[in-house]
Design a protein around this motif. Sequence first.
Motif, PDB file in Angstrom:
ATOM      1  N   ALA A 113     -24.489  30.213 -12.436  1.00 27.90           N
ATOM      2  CA  ALA A 113     -24.989  29.891 -11.200  1.00 27.90           C
ATOM      3  C   ALA A 113     -26.123  29.178 -10.276  1.00 27.90           C
ATOM      4  N   GLU A 114     -27.271  28.661 -11.576  1.00 29.56           N
ATOM      5  CA  GLU A 114     -27.828  27.518 -11.464  1.00 29.56           C
ATOM      6  C   GLU A 114     -27.130  26.289 -11.447  1.00 29.56           C
ATOM      7  N   GLU A 115     -26.043  25.996 -12.745  1.00 27.88           N
ATOM      8  CA  GLU A 115     -25.234  24.794 -12.453  1.00 27.88           C
ATOM      9  C   GLU A 115     -24.404  24.161 -11.213  1.00 27.88           C
ATOM     10  N   LEU A 116     -24.283  26.084 -10.823  1.00 31.46           N
ATOM     11  CA  LEU A 116     -22.529  24.872  -9.578  1.00 31.46           C
ATOM     12  C   LEU A 116     -23.180  25.724  -8.645  1.00 31.46           C
ATOM     13  N   GLY A 117     -23.842  26.318  -8.785  1.00 32.89           N
ATOM     14  CA  GLY A 117     -24.493  27.338  -6.534  1.00 32.89           C
ATOM     15  C   GLY A 117     -23.201  28.151  -6.886  1.00 32.89           C
ATOM     16  N   HIS A 118     -23.234  28.423  -5.204  1.00 31.24           N
ATOM     17  CA  HIS A 118     -22.280  29.652  -4.651  1.00 31.24           C
ATOM     18  C   HIS A 118     -22.464  30.950  -5.605  1.00 31.24           C
ATOM     19  N   VAL A 119     -22.859  30.525  -6.548  1.00 32.80           N
ATOM     20  CA  VAL A 119     -22.617  31.877  -7.701  1.00 32.80           C
ATOM     21  C   VAL A 119     -23.470  33.293  -7.689  1.00 32.80           C
ATOM     22  N   TYR A 120     -22.337  34.429  -6.932  1.00 30.03           N
ATOM     23  CA  TYR A 120     -24.058  35.555  -6.935  1.00 30.03           C
ATOM     24  C   TYR A 120     -24.102  36.481  -8.735  1.00 30.03           C
ATOM     25  N   PRO A 121     -24.838  36.415  -9.130  1.00 33.14           N
ATOM     26  CA  PRO A 121     -24.093  37.427 -10.379  1.00 33.14           C
ATOM     27  C   PRO A 121     -25.284  38.512 -10.325  1.00 33.14           C
ATOM     28  N   VAL A 122     -24.548  39.855 -10.575  1.00 37.88           N
ATOM     29  CA  VAL A 122     -25.129  41.323 -10.221  1.00 37.88           C
ATOM     30  C   VAL A 122     -25.427  41.836 -11.519  1.00 37.88           C
ATOM     31  N   ASP A 123     -26.407  42.167 -12.326  1.00 39.00           N
ATOM     32  CA  ASP A 123     -26.918  43.206 -13.443  1.00 39.00           C
ATOM     33  C   ASP A 123     -26.129  44.250 -13.012  1.00 39.00           C
ATOM     34  N   SER A 124     -25.113  44.587 -14.193  1.00 31.92           N
ATOM     35  CA  SER A 124     -24.667  46.377 -13.261  1.00 31.92           C
ATOM     36  C   SER A 124     -25.821  47.509 -13.430  1.00 31.92           C
TER      37      SER A 124
END
Length: 285
Positions: free
Chosen positions: A105-116
């Motif tokens: 996500a840091e590399e690409l942007g526009h990705v929002y990870p969620v730790d379930s």
Amino acid sequence: MAEKIIISADSTCDLGRELKEQYHVEYYPLHIILEEKDYLDNVTIQPEELYRAYEQRKVLPKTAAVNAAEYIQYFEPWVKQGYDVVHVNLGGALSSSYQNCCLAAEELGHVYPVDSCNLSTGTGHLVLDGVKMAAAGLGAGEIQRRLNERRGRVHSSFILDTLKFMAAGGRCSAVTAFGANLLNLKPCIEVDNRSGAMGVGKKYRGNLDKVLVRYTKDQLAGYEKINTDKIFITHSGIAEAYIELVKKTIQETMHFEHIYVTRASCTISSHCGPNTLGILFETEA
């Protein structure tokens, strides 16, 4: 203009093909290493093959997280098309997939990870919640924030019919497994939704049919303000009669709009073995 949003998850969300297609959920498989061969979870290998390998050759698989480069390759086409991606990961206490997803996500942007902070359809609950939020017009950042808040409402547990697989994988001692078998004990494994760690809850004694009924009633009685929109019955391969027994017990105890039955992925199944079944639900707070 509404944001273009993809809702995605690790293969360990255990939603199954029908629900993934119905709700347009994308997913990326974890790795299963069996006898030095690398397989993709529930894509190039199925749980039955793992069970046969153990029963016939006494070998167990290893599981491996998705690495950052794989996540980048997976997300990049959507990002280039102008999508934001909300990706729900297997709990960070159980796998490095979340950490690797954050690097992507840091590399690409526009990705929002969620730790379930969860596993199996405990994660699946959050995925379907995210789908509903996206349909309501919420942006990816807001969906991520709300799912992070909501994960503490998800309650996941399973009844293990045998500790043989956990003992073989080094997750409990052979002595413990032998003692449980000798006493006909079936432990309830519970997920801590604050950390994602697993622990042993109540230990039931008796035949599986009686244990599953008691376990289901105990779980539903153990929480106030249960969200009755949906509940999952998730199993690692078990006779249909047991599934129907649990479903009937749920229906006699509480009304849910949706009772979903799903099969656990290889990653989950390899740790618990066959005849494992759990009910997974959410509370309102």
